[in-house]
Design a protein around this motif. Sequence first.
Motif, PDB file in Angstrom:
ATOM      1  N   VAL A 317       0.828  -1.206   0.000  1.00 15.27           N
ATOM      2  CA  VAL A 317       0.000   0.000   0.000  1.00 15.27           C
ATOM      3  C   VAL A 317       0.860   1.251   0.000  1.00 15.27           C
ATOM      4  CG1 VAL A 317      -1.931  -1.142   1.104  1.00 15.27           C
ATOM      5  CG2 VAL A 317      -0.201  -0.024   2.528  1.00 15.27           C
ATOM      6  N   GLY A 318       2.157   1.116   0.226  1.00 14.05           N
ATOM      7  CA  GLY A 318       3.069   2.251   0.102  1.00 14.05           C
ATOM      8  C   GLY A 318       2.969   3.256   1.233  1.00 14.05           C
ATOM      9  N   ASN A 319       2.774   2.790   2.469  1.00 13.54           N
ATOM     10  CA  ASN A 319       2.759   3.705   3.601  1.00 13.54           C
ATOM     11  C   ASN A 319       4.154   4.239   3.868  1.00 13.54           C
ATOM     12  OD1 ASN A 319       0.061   3.127   3.855  1.00 13.54           O
ATOM     13  ND2 ASN A 319       0.331   1.694   5.564  1.00 13.54           N
ATOM     14  N   SER A 320       4.211   5.337   4.603  1.00 15.92           N
ATOM     15  CA  SER A 320       5.518   5.893   4.955  1.00 15.92           C
ATOM     16  C   SER A 320       6.140   5.098   6.095  1.00 15.92           C
ATOM     17  CB  SER A 320       5.368   7.357   5.390  1.00 15.92           C
ATOM     18  OG  SER A 320       4.764   7.426   6.673  1.00 15.92           O
ATOM     19  N   PHE A 321       7.400   5.372   6.366  1.00 15.94           N
ATOM     20  CA  PHE A 321       8.040   4.781   7.537  1.00 15.94           C
ATOM     21  C   PHE A 321       7.355   5.273   8.802  1.00 15.94           C
ATOM     22  CE2 PHE A 321      11.524   4.347   4.467  1.00 15.94           C
ATOM     23  CZ  PHE A 321      11.964   3.060   4.737  1.00 15.94           C
TER      24      PHE A 321
END
Length: 474
Positions: A317-321
């Motif tokens: 889903v490409g969440n941030s760190f």
Amino acid sequence: MALVITNNVASLTGQNNLQRTSSALRRSLERLSSGLKVNRGADGPAALVISEQQRAQIVGLQTAIDNASKAVSLVQTAEGALDEINRLLLKARSLALDSANAGVNDADALAANQAEIRNILATIDRIAANTQFGTKKLLDGSAGIAGSVSDPNKTIFLRGTSDTQAGTYTVNVTTAAERANLQSNTVNSTLTSDETLTINGVNITLTAGMNRDQIVARINEYTGQTGVEAVAKDVGTDKYIVLRTTQFGSAATLSVVSTGTGAGFTTSIQTDTGVDIAGDIGGLTAVGVGNVLTAVSGAAKGLSVAVKTDTAASNHVGNSFSGSVGTVTVVDNSLQFQIGPNAGQTAKVAIDKMSTSALGLNVAGSQFSNLSEINVQTASGASDAIKVIDQAIDDVTTVRGTLGAFQKNALEATANNLRSTLENTVSAESVIRDTDYAQEIANFTKQQILLQAGVSVLSNANQVPQLVLALLQR
């Protein structure tokens, strides 16, 4: 008076006075020829000390005035570049407004507007990178608050402001920035019939025979229009497609509906919304918009950092760190100007970074985290782009206002004051050291007459011993 031969006291008296007159005449000649009544310490020890101190001040004042003039030139160079950036932003705003008129624009028109906006943004970045005074760059952030991150794989330093103090600050993410995302059901190995995916209002035709990877590639052909990208996800032998917006945050929305189920999406509309990042900088809660954290209090106030996408394979889903993402070290590179005649009499000004990634930050309700991300190929994108451009214009004009105030109040007003001070200091030094020719000519004439009289008197005094001869004659 006794008549003596051995010691001619009258002659000695005449010689003594003649020597004094001669010395006074030489001093008068020196003052008349040099224009100064104090040429050496012996001419006036106290006057020499005071006048030399004033001379140092005079030289300092003259240099400070020159420094202020050079500083004005530097500020005007920066403002000239900012004026051009402002013109470009106005043009970009016009294009965004045109794109927002979605009822009359087709995909080609929107793509043309976006292409021109990309060119404008590239020009702004070029101006920010290349504007310099001599070899000193002015708009790339090196003339203001600069920063570096301890882990460039996780964070990016975006900008600091004049409120940001130098130091090292920890960055901690308590809620990761999320993209709007949806996962399909299991995808057929190949499509058995044509179907149409509608993603964020854009129709994408899928043809029979396409496999999962071809469907992903087809969806990504429309990313510029939809603001959505597709990635493949495998769980064992099952194959899925994950749709995710290119932008983070609560303003990023995703909707998808299909005319069939072969691609794994349902015939009823599905929607999702992203999540803004949350966290703290320097131990104090920061404001999160999209994937950008900005400190709003404490020593780090005004510091903005972007948290990158966690590229772990499982993070489809490409969440941030999230969690601790390192530190940011801030240094104050504000331009400092020596605008006074003495040590410590300085003024400084910081020029914020003017690249597109540092403009248009923290716009609530926008799917774009900064100016560099704007995309006007959808109606919602164009609307959000207008908000970001408006913020960018405000950023630029704020810096221009700061520079204008600095030029007017710190530089030009100081230079005017220095000129007045210089005039008065030169006048005071002149009173102490310059020759008053009217007075000195009178003194010179007096010494000339005394010298002539002294020579005549000395001649007569040398004749006195001859009177003794009259006593010796018979």
